[in-house]
Design a protein around this motif. Structure first.
Motif, PDB file in Angstrom:
ATOM      1  N   GLY A 194     -28.544 -17.009  -2.312  1.00 47.63           N
ATOM      2  CA  GLY A 194     -27.225 -16.458  -2.559  1.00 47.63           C
ATOM      3  C   GLY A 194     -27.306 -14.994  -2.937  1.00 47.63           C
ATOM      4  O   GLY A 194     -28.363 -14.489  -3.336  1.00 47.63           O
ATOM      5  N   ILE A 195     -26.175 -14.311  -2.799  1.00 49.74           N
ATOM      6  CA  ILE A 195     -26.039 -12.889  -3.107  1.00 49.74           C
ATOM      7  C   ILE A 195     -24.897 -12.729  -4.105  1.00 49.74           C
ATOM      8  O   ILE A 195     -23.834 -13.336  -3.947  1.00 49.74           O
ATOM      9  CB  ILE A 195     -25.701 -12.076  -1.831  1.00 49.74           C
ATOM     10  N   ILE A 196     -25.114 -11.915  -5.122  1.00 47.04           N
ATOM     11  CA  ILE A 196     -24.028 -11.556  -6.033  1.00 47.04           C
ATOM     12  C   ILE A 196     -23.801 -10.060  -5.918  1.00 47.04           C
ATOM     13  O   ILE A 196     -24.674  -9.260  -6.283  1.00 47.04           O
ATOM     14  CB  ILE A 196     -24.344 -11.947  -7.485  1.00 47.04           C
ATOM     15  N   VAL A 197     -22.658  -9.708  -5.364  1.00 50.31           N
ATOM     16  CA  VAL A 197     -22.283  -8.306  -5.234  1.00 50.31           C
ATOM     17  C   VAL A 197     -21.876  -7.817  -6.616  1.00 50.31           C
ATOM     18  O   VAL A 197     -20.898  -8.293  -7.198  1.00 50.31           O
ATOM     19  CB  VAL A 197     -21.132  -8.129  -4.226  1.00 50.31           C
ATOM     20  N   SER A 198     -22.643  -6.878  -7.150  1.00 54.39           N
ATOM     21  CA  SER A 198     -22.430  -6.426  -8.527  1.00 54.39           C
ATOM     22  C   SER A 198     -22.949  -5.013  -8.684  1.00 54.39           C
ATOM     23  O   SER A 198     -23.982  -4.657  -8.112  1.00 54.39           O
ATOM     24  CB  SER A 198     -23.162  -7.367  -9.502  1.00 54.39           C
ATOM     25  N   ASN A 199     -22.230  -4.216  -9.450  1.00 53.66           N
ATOM     26  CA  ASN A 199     -22.735  -2.896  -9.851  1.00 53.66           C
ATOM     27  C   ASN A 199     -23.018  -2.883 -11.353  1.00 53.66           C
ATOM     28  O   ASN A 199     -22.928  -1.851 -11.997  1.00 53.66           O
ATOM     29  CB  ASN A 199     -21.768  -1.776  -9.446  1.00 53.66           C
ATOM     30  N   HIS A 200     -23.362  -4.050 -11.870  1.00 51.25           N
ATOM     31  CA  HIS A 200     -23.728  -4.210 -13.274  1.00 51.25           C
ATOM     32  C   HIS A 200     -22.559  -3.868 -14.202  1.00 51.25           C
ATOM     33  O   HIS A 200     -22.742  -3.332 -15.302  1.00 51.25           O
ATOM     34  CB  HIS A 200     -24.946  -3.346 -13.618  1.00 51.25           C
ATOM     35  N   GLY A 201     -21.362  -4.159 -13.723  1.00 53.50           N
ATOM     36  CA  GLY A 201     -20.194  -3.877 -14.547  1.00 53.50           C
ATOM     37  C   GLY A 201     -19.997  -2.412 -14.854  1.00 53.50           C
ATOM     38  O   GLY A 201     -19.392  -2.051 -15.865  1.00 53.50           O
ATOM     39  N   GLY A 202     -20.510  -1.540 -13.943  1.00 54.24           N
ATOM     40  CA  GLY A 202     -20.404  -0.101 -14.188  1.00 54.24           C
ATOM     41  C   GLY A 202     -21.364   0.396 -15.250  1.00 54.24           C
ATOM     42  O   GLY A 202     -21.211   1.503 -15.760  1.00 54.24           O
TER      43      GLY A 202
END
Length: 370
Positions: free
Chosen positions: A255-263
């Motif tokens: 699976g992939i989680i598209v995330s920018n680490h919450g900014g």
């Protein structure tokens, strides 16, 4: 903490945003900076939320809504709704019960929780209180033998997937934390990392390049190594580029989680909802794609599902509920989101998750350029 947690949730708390000021009143300046802050000028932090408002919805009427449901199947789990609790470190900064309050709330609302490597509670204790599926968020440590031990502990405790955070080999530029002088208080620590061999400190003249932490940062070879280490499903969290998504699938990720680490990592990255369509297209349904970042309304979940997300993760909103009212606050946050999602689906004419597609968005919102 400057005020005690609420004993009852006030009637004026009607939306997730209502918890934020209540949480602020109950956290120290440093803890608030750590939980609510982002990297640099916090542009990405703001964009994660603002981008949803640029995606108008489309309403359809007189649809058959009999038998409507938000249930979804994800990596062998049957979830009541496509909502998971994202990994958040050091939850005792928000409430004395920390992760135990969160996992109790998750169980009460039949919601999957992702426990952080940097939890302030042992992962075995979290699992002992779980009544819903648990995933374990893993940072691959410079001490690879200790990383193996973490994986084995998660397996033994019954965690059902690993979520490997890949977008933070070093911390982002957390100026708000610096200004607040943030430091972990006594009694709060990354208890699951106790006993790990530490890297030597960098030389005084070093900035970042050449420092031991960066020299030992994980790379794709470590992801392949991890894949051979466990039979648990593995998701990579922090994917923002389609090429990285394709490479993750080639490495055997589930699976992939598209995330920018919450900014909180690289300021200047686009909002995750804007990155999502490109990742979904690159993955081509090979594995589930989840979205993390900026979810504040059930209608935001509808937008994410319309762009192809299998589910979403929430972070700061449930921590604000935790700070304000402990386990009942977290449970209330989940319940609000579910109720709003059901309402958004009903008014948009969708009776189940599988039927949601880009037709949920008004024409001007459907064509985000990846």
């Amino acid at each position: 903490m400057t005020k005690p947690p609420l004993e009852a949730i006030p009637s004026f708390v009607a939306a997730l945003g209502d918890y934020e000021p209540l949480a602020r009143e109950r956290m120290t300046e440093g803890a608030w900076a750590y939980i609510s802050g982002g990297a640099g000028d916090e542009w990405t932090l703001r964009e994660n939320i603002a981008a949803f408002a640029r995606l108008p919805l489309r309403q359809r009427v007189l649809r058959d809504l009999s038998g409507a449901t938000t249930r979804v199947s994800l990596l062998g789990m049957d979830l009541t709704a496509p909502i998971l609790l994202a990994p958040v470190a050091f939850q005792k900064l928000a409430h004395p019960d920390g992760e135990l309050a969160t996992v109790i709330a998750a169980g009460a609302l039949d919601t999957a929780m992702v426990a952080s490597t940097q939890a302030s509670t042992p992962i075995e204790d979290i699992a002992a209180h779980a009544r819903a599926p648990l995933w374990f968020q893993l940072y691959i440590q410079p001490d690879r033998d200790f990383t193996v031990d973490l994986v084995r502990r998660a397996e033994a405790a019954g965690y059902r997937a690993l979520v490997v955070t890949v977008d933070a080999p070093v911390n982002g530029l957390r100026n708000r934390e610096q200004r607040a002088g943030f430091a972990l208080p006594d009694g709060v620590s990354a208890v699951n990392l106790h006993g790990m061999r530490m890297l030597p400190p960098p030389s005084p003249e070093m900035l970042l390049f050449g420092a031991p932490l960066l020299e030992n940062a994980p790379a794709w070879a470590d992801i392949e190594w991890l894949r051979g280490l466990t039979r648990l499903p593995i998701l990579l969290k922090g994917i923002t580029d389609p090429e990285d998504a394709r490479r993750a699938i080639a490495a055997g990720m589930d699976g992939i989680i598209v995330s920018n680490h919450g900014g909180r990592s690289l300021d200047g990255l686009p909002a995750t909802i804007e990155l999502l369509p490109g990742i979904v297209e690159a993955v081509a349904a090979a594995v589930p794609v989840l979205l993390d970042g900026g979810i504040r309304r059930g209608s935001d979940i509808l937008r994410a599902l319309a762009f192809g997300a299998s589910a979403v993760l929430i972070g700061r909103p449930y921590v604000y509920g935790l700070a304000a009212a402990g386990a009942p606050g977290v449970a209330h946050v989940i319940r609000i989101l579910r109720a709003e999602l059901e309402l958004a689906m009903a008014l948009s004419g969708f009776r189940d998750i599988a039927s949601i597609d880009r037709s949920a968005l008004a024409a001007q919102g459907r064509g985000i350029t990846p």
